[in-house]
Scaffold this motif. Structure first.
Motif, mmCIF file in Angstrom:
data_model
loop_
_atom_site.group_PDB
_atom_site.id
_atom_site.type_symbol
_atom_site.label_atom_id
_atom_site.label_comp_id
_atom_site.label_asym_id
_atom_site.label_seq_id
_atom_site.Cartn_x
_atom_site.Cartn_y
_atom_site.Cartn_z
ATOM 1 N N LEU A 282 0.812 -1.209 0.000
ATOM 2 C CA LEU A 282 0.000 0.000 0.000
ATOM 3 C C LEU A 282 0.846 1.259 0.000
ATOM 4 O O LEU A 282 0.327 2.361 -0.133
ATOM 5 C CB LEU A 282 -0.912 0.023 1.238
ATOM 6 C CG LEU A 282 -1.921 -1.116 1.351
ATOM 7 C CD1 LEU A 282 -2.718 -0.954 2.636
ATOM 8 C CD2 LEU A 282 -2.844 -1.141 0.148
ATOM 9 N N GLU A 283 2.152 1.114 0.147
ATOM 10 C CA GLU A 283 3.011 2.275 0.353
ATOM 11 C C GLU A 283 2.896 3.292 -0.770
ATOM 12 O O GLU A 283 2.769 4.490 -0.536
ATOM 13 C CB GLU A 283 4.467 1.815 0.486
ATOM 14 C CG GLU A 283 5.461 2.942 0.703
ATOM 15 C CD GLU A 283 5.177 3.712 1.968
ATOM 16 O OE1 GLU A 283 5.362 4.937 1.956
ATOM 17 O OE2 GLU A 283 4.749 3.109 2.950
ATOM 18 N N ALA A 284 2.948 2.810 -2.018
ATOM 19 C CA ALA A 284 2.949 3.745 -3.142
ATOM 20 C C ALA A 284 1.659 4.531 -3.229
ATOM 21 O O ALA A 284 1.635 5.662 -3.720
ATOM 22 C CB ALA A 284 3.185 2.987 -4.447
ATOM 23 N N ALA A 285 0.569 3.940 -2.744
ATOM 24 C CA ALA A 285 -0.726 4.601 -2.858
ATOM 25 C C ALA A 285 -0.953 5.657 -1.794
ATOM 26 O O ALA A 285 -1.853 6.479 -1.915
ATOM 27 C CB ALA A 285 -1.846 3.563 -2.770
ATOM 28 N N MET A 286 -0.142 5.677 -0.740
ATOM 29 C CA MET A 286 -0.420 6.544 0.391
ATOM 30 C C MET A 286 -0.198 8.015 0.081
ATOM 31 O O MET A 286 -0.787 8.885 0.701
ATOM 32 C CB MET A 286 0.438 6.134 1.589
ATOM 33 C CG MET A 286 0.103 4.770 2.163
ATOM 34 S SD MET A 286 -1.598 4.651 2.723
ATOM 35 C CE MET A 286 -1.565 5.769 4.117
ATOM 36 N N HIS A 287 0.679 8.327 -0.855
ATOM 37 C CA HIS A 287 1.010 9.724 -1.102
ATOM 38 C C HIS A 287 0.097 10.379 -2.114
ATOM 39 O O HIS A 287 -0.028 11.595 -2.136
ATOM 40 C CB HIS A 287 2.459 9.834 -1.580
ATOM 41 C CG HIS A 287 3.431 9.280 -0.593
ATOM 42 N ND1 HIS A 287 3.667 9.867 0.621
ATOM 43 C CD2 HIS A 287 4.184 8.165 -0.622
ATOM 44 C CE1 HIS A 287 4.545 9.142 1.292
ATOM 45 N NE2 HIS A 287 4.867 8.104 0.562
ATOM 46 N N GLY A 288 -0.562 9.591 -2.941
ATOM 47 C CA GLY A 288 -1.422 10.157 -3.953
ATOM 48 C C GLY A 288 -0.618 10.596 -5.162
ATOM 49 O O GLY A 288 0.601 10.762 -5.107
ATOM 50 N N PRO A 289 -1.292 10.809 -6.277
ATOM 51 C CA PRO A 289 -0.593 11.096 -7.528
ATOM 52 C C PRO A 289 0.024 12.478 -7.585
ATOM 53 O O PRO A 289 0.844 12.740 -8.458
ATOM 54 C CB PRO A 289 -1.708 10.940 -8.573
ATOM 55 C CG PRO A 289 -2.968 11.261 -7.822
ATOM 56 C CD PRO A 289 -2.749 10.723 -6.439
ATOM 57 N N PRO B 296 -6.946 6.316 -3.304
ATOM 58 C CA PRO B 296 -6.325 7.538 -2.779
ATOM 59 C C PRO B 296 -6.691 8.792 -3.558
ATOM 60 O O PRO B 296 -6.660 9.893 -3.010
ATOM 61 C CB PRO B 296 -4.824 7.235 -2.874
ATOM 62 C CG PRO B 296 -4.705 6.212 -3.956
ATOM 63 C CD PRO B 296 -5.947 5.380 -3.861
ATOM 64 N N HIS B 297 -7.030 8.648 -4.839
ATOM 65 C CA HIS B 297 -7.360 9.819 -5.648
ATOM 66 C C HIS B 297 -8.723 10.393 -5.269
ATOM 67 O O HIS B 297 -8.915 11.618 -5.277
ATOM 68 C CB HIS B 297 -7.333 9.433 -7.128
ATOM 69 C CG HIS B 297 -7.479 10.604 -8.060
ATOM 70 N ND1 HIS B 297 -6.655 11.709 -7.995
ATOM 71 C CD2 HIS B 297 -8.351 10.836 -9.078
ATOM 72 C CE1 HIS B 297 -7.012 12.577 -8.926
ATOM 73 N NE2 HIS B 297 -8.037 12.072 -9.589
ATOM 74 N N CYS B 298 -9.663 9.519 -4.923
ATOM 75 C CA CYS B 298 -11.014 9.968 -4.569
ATOM 76 C C CYS B 298 -11.203 10.164 -3.069
ATOM 77 O O CYS B 298 -12.198 10.763 -2.646
ATOM 78 C CB CYS B 298 -12.049 8.970 -5.088
ATOM 79 S SG CYS B 298 -12.126 8.859 -6.894
ATOM 80 N N LEU C 179 -10.602 12.248 -0.706
ATOM 81 C CA LEU C 179 -10.134 13.633 -0.633
ATOM 82 C C LEU C 179 -9.753 14.057 0.775
ATOM 83 O O LEU C 179 -8.914 14.942 0.951
ATOM 84 C CB LEU C 179 -11.219 14.571 -1.184
ATOM 85 C CG LEU C 179 -11.626 14.307 -2.642
ATOM 86 C CD1 LEU C 179 -12.750 15.248 -3.053
ATOM 87 C CD2 LEU C 179 -10.426 14.466 -3.569
ATOM 88 N N ASP C 180 -10.374 13.469 1.794
ATOM 89 C CA ASP C 180 -10.057 13.869 3.164
ATOM 90 C C ASP C 180 -9.015 12.972 3.814
ATOM 91 O O ASP C 180 -8.676 13.155 4.986
ATOM 92 C CB ASP C 180 -11.316 13.917 4.030
ATOM 93 C CG ASP C 180 -11.946 12.541 4.238
ATOM 94 O OD1 ASP C 180 -11.540 11.581 3.538
ATOM 95 O OD2 ASP C 180 -12.849 12.429 5.090
ATOM 96 N N GLY C 181 -8.493 11.994 3.061
ATOM 97 C CA GLY C 181 -7.438 11.135 3.587
ATOM 98 C C GLY C 181 -7.873 10.237 4.720
ATOM 99 O O GLY C 181 -7.049 9.793 5.521
ATOM 100 N N SER C 182 -9.157 9.917 4.799
ATOM 101 C CA SER C 182 -9.675 9.115 5.912
ATOM 102 C C SER C 182 -9.441 7.625 5.728
ATOM 103 O O SER C 182 -9.623 6.852 6.659
ATOM 104 C CB SER C 182 -11.173 9.363 6.077
ATOM 105 O OG SER C 182 -11.891 8.877 4.948
ATOM 106 N N GLY C 183 -9.081 7.219 4.513
ATOM 107 C CA GLY C 183 -8.904 5.803 4.238
ATOM 108 C C GLY C 183 -10.099 5.161 3.566
ATOM 109 O O GLY C 183 -10.056 3.977 3.224
ATOM 110 N N ALA C 184 -11.177 5.931 3.375
ATOM 111 C CA ALA C 184 -12.369 5.397 2.706
ATOM 112 C C ALA C 184 -13.094 6.538 2.001
ATOM 113 O O ALA C 184 -13.256 7.630 2.558
ATOM 114 C CB ALA C 184 -13.300 4.712 3.702
ATOM 115 N N VAL C 185 -13.531 6.300 0.773
ATOM 116 C CA VAL C 185 -14.299 7.285 0.019
ATOM 117 C C VAL C 185 -15.727 7.282 0.559
ATOM 118 O O VAL C 185 -16.391 6.238 0.579
ATOM 119 C CB VAL C 185 -14.287 6.954 -1.483
ATOM 120 C CG1 VAL C 185 -15.106 7.977 -2.264
ATOM 121 C CG2 VAL C 185 -12.854 6.895 -2.006
ATOM 122 N N GLY C 186 -16.184 8.461 1.021
ATOM 123 C CA GLY C 186 -17.493 8.507 1.657
ATOM 124 C C GLY C 186 -18.099 9.890 1.654
ATOM 125 O O GLY C 186 -17.797 10.735 0.792
ATOM 126 N N GLY C 187 -18.936 10.143 2.658
ATOM 127 C CA GLY C 187 -19.717 11.369 2.714
ATOM 128 C C GLY C 187 -18.895 12.640 2.747
ATOM 129 O O GLY C 187 -19.269 13.647 2.125
#
Length: 276
Positions: free
Chosen positions: A35-42, A248-250, A252-260
Motif C-alpha cells: 500500500l506504500e505507493a498509494a499513500m502519497h497520492g498522484p 487515494p485519488h477519490c 479527498l479527506d485522507g480518511s482511508g475510505a471514500v465517503g460522505g
C-alpha cells in the motif's frame, strides 16, 4: 533502578512483518508495503531530499556524525549499527563506529537545513531508520519540527518503558501539514539526552531523508478529480464509482475510505475551479 536484562530480546520490527512504518501523532503504525505507493497520492512531489551520497553539512552535536556505518556496537545492549546505508554507502547517525556515549548530557541535536514549503500543502517528512536506544528517562530521544525557526514541536519521542531494538532499515513518515504547510522556514531536528543509569546502544542511523508535499497549484480545487478545471458530473461519477473503497485519488479527506466527507468536498467545489 532497572530490572535485569532479559536473557534474549527478539525485536518485533515492521520489517519482520513485511511492512513500512507510519507515524500518527506520537504512535507508530506498520503499513503493508503493497500500500506504500498509494499513500502519497498522484500529486505528491519531492520538495527537498538528502540521499547522503555526499556530506549534507547538517548541524551536528556530540555523537552525531556523517559517514559509512561500521556495523559495530550492540555488544551488551540492543543490536549493532548497519554495515551499509539503506541506499548508497553513507548515513547520518550516532557514533558510526560503535555504541553512543554513556556520559550524561544533552540534548544533542542533528538539525536539517531550512526547507521552503511556502508553496506546498500536505507536507510529509519521510526517512529510512535503523535505531537501537534505551528507554526513557535514561535516553530521551525526540524528533521536532519548526515552521518559524523559534517554536519547536515534538512529533515523536521514545517510550518510557521499552527500548527500541532494530535489525533492519524501515521507512518512517510524519505528517507535518499542521506545522509546515505554507511555511518558508521549516526545519526538523533529531535529539537525544543521556541521563544517569543509561545502557548504551548503537543509537540512531538515518538515510534517504525527504520532504514531500502537494504543490498549491494542485490543491486549489481538490474536487476536480479529472483535472479539467471544472468540478462537475464527471467528477461526481468518478467519486461514486469508488464509493466505500480506499482509492487515494477519490479519498479527498485522507480518511482511508471514500465517503460522505469526500462527497461534501465535491459539492463545495462545484463549478469552475478558481486559480490558486
Amino acid at each position: 533502578m532497572k530490572g535485569p536484562l532479559p536473557a534474549q530480546k527478539q525485536p518485533l520490527t515492521c520489517a519482520l512483518l513485511g511492512a513500512s512504518v507510519a507515524i500518527v501523532g506520537l504512535h507508530l503504525v506498520c503499513k503493508p508495503l503493497a500500500l506504500e505507493a498509494a499513500m502519497h497520492g498522484p500529486d505528491s512531489v519531492l520538495i527537498k531530499g538528502w540521499y547522503l551520497d555526499t556530506d549534507p553539512q547538517w548541524e551536528m552535536e556530540a555523537d552525531w556524525a556523517y559517514g559509512v556505518p561500521a556495523g559495530q556496537g550492540g555488544e551488551f545492549f540492543g543490536l549493532p549499527d548497519p554495515t551499509s546505508a539503506a541506499t548508497g554507502r553513507s548515513v547520518l547517525g550516532m557514533n558510526l563506529d560503535g555504541d553512543h556515549s554513556g556520559d550524561p548530557g544533552g540534548p544533542f541535536y542533528l538539525r536539517s537545513p531550512v526547507v521552503d514549503c511556502s508553496e506546498h500543502s500536505n507536507v510529509t517528512l519521510r526517512f529510512m531508520r535503523w535505531l537501537n536506544i534505551d528507554w526513557q528517562p535514561y535516553m530521551q530521544a525526540y524528533i521536532e519540527v519548526t515552521g518559524d525557526g523559534r517554536t519547536w514541536i515534538p512529533i515523536w519521542e521514545n517510550d518510557c518503558c521499552t527500548d527500541i531494538i532494530e535489525s533492519a532499515w524501515s521507512l518512517h513518515e510524519f505528517d507535518l501539514s499542521e506545522f509546515a504547510d505554507g511555511q518558508s522556514a521549516v526545519q526538523v531536528r533529531w535529539s537525544h539526552t543521556i541521563n544517569s543509569g543509561i545502557w548504551v546502544y548503537s543509537g540512531w542511523n538515518l538515510d534517504d531523508i525527504e520532504f514531500v508535499g502537494t504543490p498549491d497549484s494542485q490543491v486549489a480545487c481538490p474536487g476536480d478529480l479529472d483535472d479539467d478545471g471544472l468540478v462537475s458530473g464527471s467528477d461526481l461519477t468518478q467519486l461514486l464509482a469508488h464509493w466505500g473503497t480506499d482509492d487515494p485519488h477519490c479519498d479527498l479527506d485522507g480518511s482511508g475510505a471514500v465517503g460522505g466527507a469526500d462527497l461534501a468536498q465535491i459539492l463545495a467545489d462545484w463549478g469552475v475551479c478558481a486559480l490558486p
